[in-house]
Design an enzyme around this catalytic site. Structure first.
Site, short mmCIF file in Angstrom:
data_model
loop_
_atom_site.label_atom_id
_atom_site.label_comp_id
_atom_site.label_asym_id
_atom_site.label_seq_id
_atom_site.Cartn_x
_atom_site.Cartn_y
_atom_site.Cartn_z
N HIS A 25 10.73 61.90 29.98
CA HIS A 25 12.02 62.22 29.38
C HIS A 25 11.71 62.67 27.96
O HIS A 25 11.30 61.86 27.12
CB HIS A 25 12.95 61.02 29.36
CG HIS A 25 13.76 60.88 30.60
ND1 HIS A 25 14.71 59.88 30.76
CD2 HIS A 25 13.81 61.61 31.74
CE1 HIS A 25 15.28 60.01 31.95
NE2 HIS A 25 14.74 61.05 32.56
N ASP A 36 9.49 57.97 28.17
CA ASP A 36 10.52 58.58 27.34
C ASP A 36 10.00 58.64 25.91
O ASP A 36 9.55 57.64 25.36
CB ASP A 36 11.81 57.75 27.41
CG ASP A 36 12.97 58.39 26.67
OD1 ASP A 36 12.84 58.62 25.45
OD2 ASP A 36 14.00 58.67 27.30
N ASP A 47 17.74 60.01 20.32
CA ASP A 47 18.06 61.07 21.27
C ASP A 47 18.58 62.34 20.61
O ASP A 47 19.58 62.91 21.01
CB ASP A 47 19.07 60.56 22.31
CG ASP A 47 18.43 59.56 23.27
OD1 ASP A 47 17.46 59.92 23.93
OD2 ASP A 47 18.91 58.41 23.34
N ASP A 104 15.08 55.37 18.76
CA ASP A 104 15.45 56.12 19.97
C ASP A 104 16.84 56.72 19.80
O ASP A 104 17.81 56.27 20.39
CB ASP A 104 15.41 55.17 21.18
CG ASP A 104 15.75 55.89 22.47
OD1 ASP A 104 15.44 57.09 22.58
OD2 ASP A 104 16.32 55.25 23.36
N HIS A 162 11.05 55.90 23.45
CA HIS A 162 11.03 54.50 23.86
C HIS A 162 9.78 53.75 23.44
O HIS A 162 9.37 52.79 24.10
CB HIS A 162 11.21 54.42 25.38
CG HIS A 162 12.62 54.68 25.81
ND1 HIS A 162 13.07 54.42 27.08
CD2 HIS A 162 13.69 55.17 25.14
CE1 HIS A 162 14.34 54.77 27.18
NE2 HIS A 162 14.73 55.23 26.01
N GLU A 181 11.37 53.29 34.02
CA GLU A 181 11.30 53.74 32.62
C GLU A 181 11.36 52.54 31.67
O GLU A 181 12.28 51.73 31.72
CB GLU A 181 12.47 54.69 32.35
CG GLU A 181 12.58 55.15 30.92
CD GLU A 181 13.80 56.04 30.71
OE1 GLU A 181 14.03 56.45 29.56
OE2 GLU A 181 14.54 56.30 31.69
N LYS A 184 11.14 50.68 27.68
CA LYS A 184 11.69 50.88 26.34
C LYS A 184 11.15 49.80 25.43
O LYS A 184 10.90 48.68 25.88
CB LYS A 184 13.22 50.85 26.38
CG LYS A 184 13.87 51.32 25.08
CD LYS A 184 15.35 51.60 25.29
CE LYS A 184 15.96 52.15 24.01
NZ LYS A 184 17.38 52.54 24.19
N ASP A 228 16.16 64.41 27.75
CA ASP A 228 17.11 63.31 27.56
C ASP A 228 17.53 63.23 26.11
O ASP A 228 16.87 62.59 25.29
CB ASP A 228 16.48 61.98 28.01
CG ASP A 228 17.46 60.82 27.95
OD1 ASP A 228 18.65 61.07 27.66
OD2 ASP A 228 17.05 59.68 28.18
N TRP A 239 16.30 52.88 34.81
CA TRP A 239 16.20 52.30 33.47
C TRP A 239 17.29 51.26 33.30
O TRP A 239 18.42 51.46 33.75
CB TRP A 239 16.35 53.37 32.38
CG TRP A 239 16.39 52.76 31.00
CD1 TRP A 239 15.33 52.37 30.25
CD2 TRP A 239 17.57 52.45 30.24
NE1 TRP A 239 15.76 51.82 29.07
CE2 TRP A 239 17.14 51.87 29.04
CE3 TRP A 239 18.94 52.60 30.47
CZ2 TRP A 239 18.02 51.44 28.05
CZ3 TRP A 239 19.84 52.17 29.50
CH2 TRP A 239 19.37 51.60 28.29
#
Length: 418
Positions: free
Chosen positions: A285, A258, A295, A293, A261, A225, A227, A325, A184
């Protein structure tokens, strides 16, 4: 009734739909979730020259007890894993190399710098996954790396990514479990770009050079990955979903999805079946975006349950590589690992206790009334009694009892870290 008696009673409830709960638990036992190491130290890593966190990544909060060195991080992981049922994997970033106090540039990292991680994992029967760390570095200070106009900077990150793939191959060979090495990058622009194609051409060329270096897929699988945007790259991201899905498909590597993302109105659960139609394997993820995003720690919410349903109902437990993640520095970091990983497993168990064939048949028949009614009634079936028994047979605390262990560890270990 005790836990076993409640389990036996719950089994009968699911048996009405032809679900063999004992076999379900046998299958769940085989699932390996890739637990991300960076929750334990707020994505700081162990490089001799500490670099400021960048690339649109933020770990907010200052809860006491952050791991300060590899020994503390591994001890914290040991504690978390002792509270999570099953046998799993640990996901590392390149910044977690151990170089014995010597400054080693990222394009010079070698398997020997991760020997302690391999020995630790081997002793515990764990697998390791890997990620090149293409952020938080002077050569990523302007937000561009593999798509940078400066060839010297691109070449540096190309060398780093190649070195990372070789480390992933080393993990696979040493541990007998295939490593997923995921790439990424944060590349993008804050404001509307005057050229979208040029950076993507450069990124494609960089990736072509990285993946031209052959590694054995028996030991290492590659993923890329995407985004949608990030802090400092709000208007344009070079590695978009369209870019990476096409690149992965054309080059025979994995596309990693993800959950944070994508646009806030998109959900990864809806993408999994499409990806499985055209890819042998899909990587995830699993995080929890709150408006962006961000997390957050994974909770047992609707989207997590839908992700699990898509994996299970499509018979893809061996085709979807599940990684976590998230990084929250506002709460106990070990608790964050335990909450998120237990919720991922709980969601998979929930999905495995659904009579998918019956619900699919009702949908095909156009019997949407009965389908909806059954889907809603199943929500209050005794999943908790099955989960509690699964925890018990794995010798981990049942229900919220694990919190006491974390509190004791915090009092005796974490509070002594200054």
């Amino acid at each position: 009734m005790n836990i076993k008696e409640k389990y036996e009673a719950a089994k009968q409830e699911y048996a009405k739909f032809g679900i063999d709960v004992d076999k379900v638990l046998e299958e769940l036992q085989k699932v390996k979730v890739s637990v991300h190491c960076w929750q334990g130290d707020d994505v700081t890593g162990f490089e001799v020259s500490q670099n400021q966190l960048s690339g649109g990544i933020q770990a907010t909060g200052n809860y006491p007890g952050r791991a300060r060195n590899p020994e503390e991080l591994r001890a914290d992981l040991d504690k978390a894993l002792s509270l999570i049922p099953g046998k799993h994997k640990i996901n590392l970033h390149a910044i977690y190399a151990e170089t014995n106090g010597k400054a080693v540039e990222r394009d010079e990292i070698k398997p020997e710098h991760f020997e302690n991680w391999v020995n630790w994992a081997k002793e515990r029967g764990l697998g390791l996954d890997f990620n090149p760390t293409i952020f938080s570095h002077p050569k990523a200070s302007d937000g561009l790396t593999l798509s940078h106009p400066n060839k010297e900077i691109r070449d540096f990150w190309i060398r780093h990514a190649i070195a990372s793939r070789k480390i992933g191959e080393y993990f696979g060979k040493e541990l007998g479990q295939t490593c997923l090495t995921n790439l990424w990058i944060p590349d993008g622009y804050k404001d509307i770009p005057s050229d979208r194609l040029g950076p993507r051409k450069r990124l494609k060329d960089s990736l072509d050079q990285i993946f031209a270096e052959k590694v054995d897929t028996k030991y290492n699988l590659d993923a890329v990955e995407s985004k949608v945007f990030g802090i400092g790259a709000e208007s344009y991201t070079v590695g978009s979903s369209e870019f990476y899905i096409n690149y992965a498909a054309k080059n025979g590597i994995l596309s990693l999805l993800d959950t944070g993302h994508y646009h806030p109105t998109e959900v990864v659960s809806d993408k999994i079946s499409s990806m499985l139609l055209f890819s042998e394997k899909v990587a995830l993820h699993v995080s929890r975006p709150v408006r962006w995003d961000s997390d957050h720690v994974v909770i047992f919410d609707d989207e997590l349950k839908e992700i699990a349903k898509e994996i299970v109902r499509n018979d893809a437990l061996d085709r979807v590589i599940i990684g976590l993640d998230f990084f929250d520095a506002s709460i106990n970091r070990i608790a964050a690992w335990v909450i998120g990983t237990r919720n991922m497993l709980k969601a998979l168990l929930s999905a495995m206790l659904i009579p998918h064939d019956q619900l699919i048949k009702l949908q095909e028949e156009g019997n949407f009334t009965e389908r909806l009614a059954l889907m809603e009634e199943l929500k209050t079936y005794p999943l908790g009694d099955i989960w509690n028994y699964y925890c018990e047979i794995n010798n981990v605390p049942v229900k919220e009892d694990w919190i006491k262990d974390v509190k004791e560890y915090e009092k005796t270990i974490l509070e002594n870290r200054k």
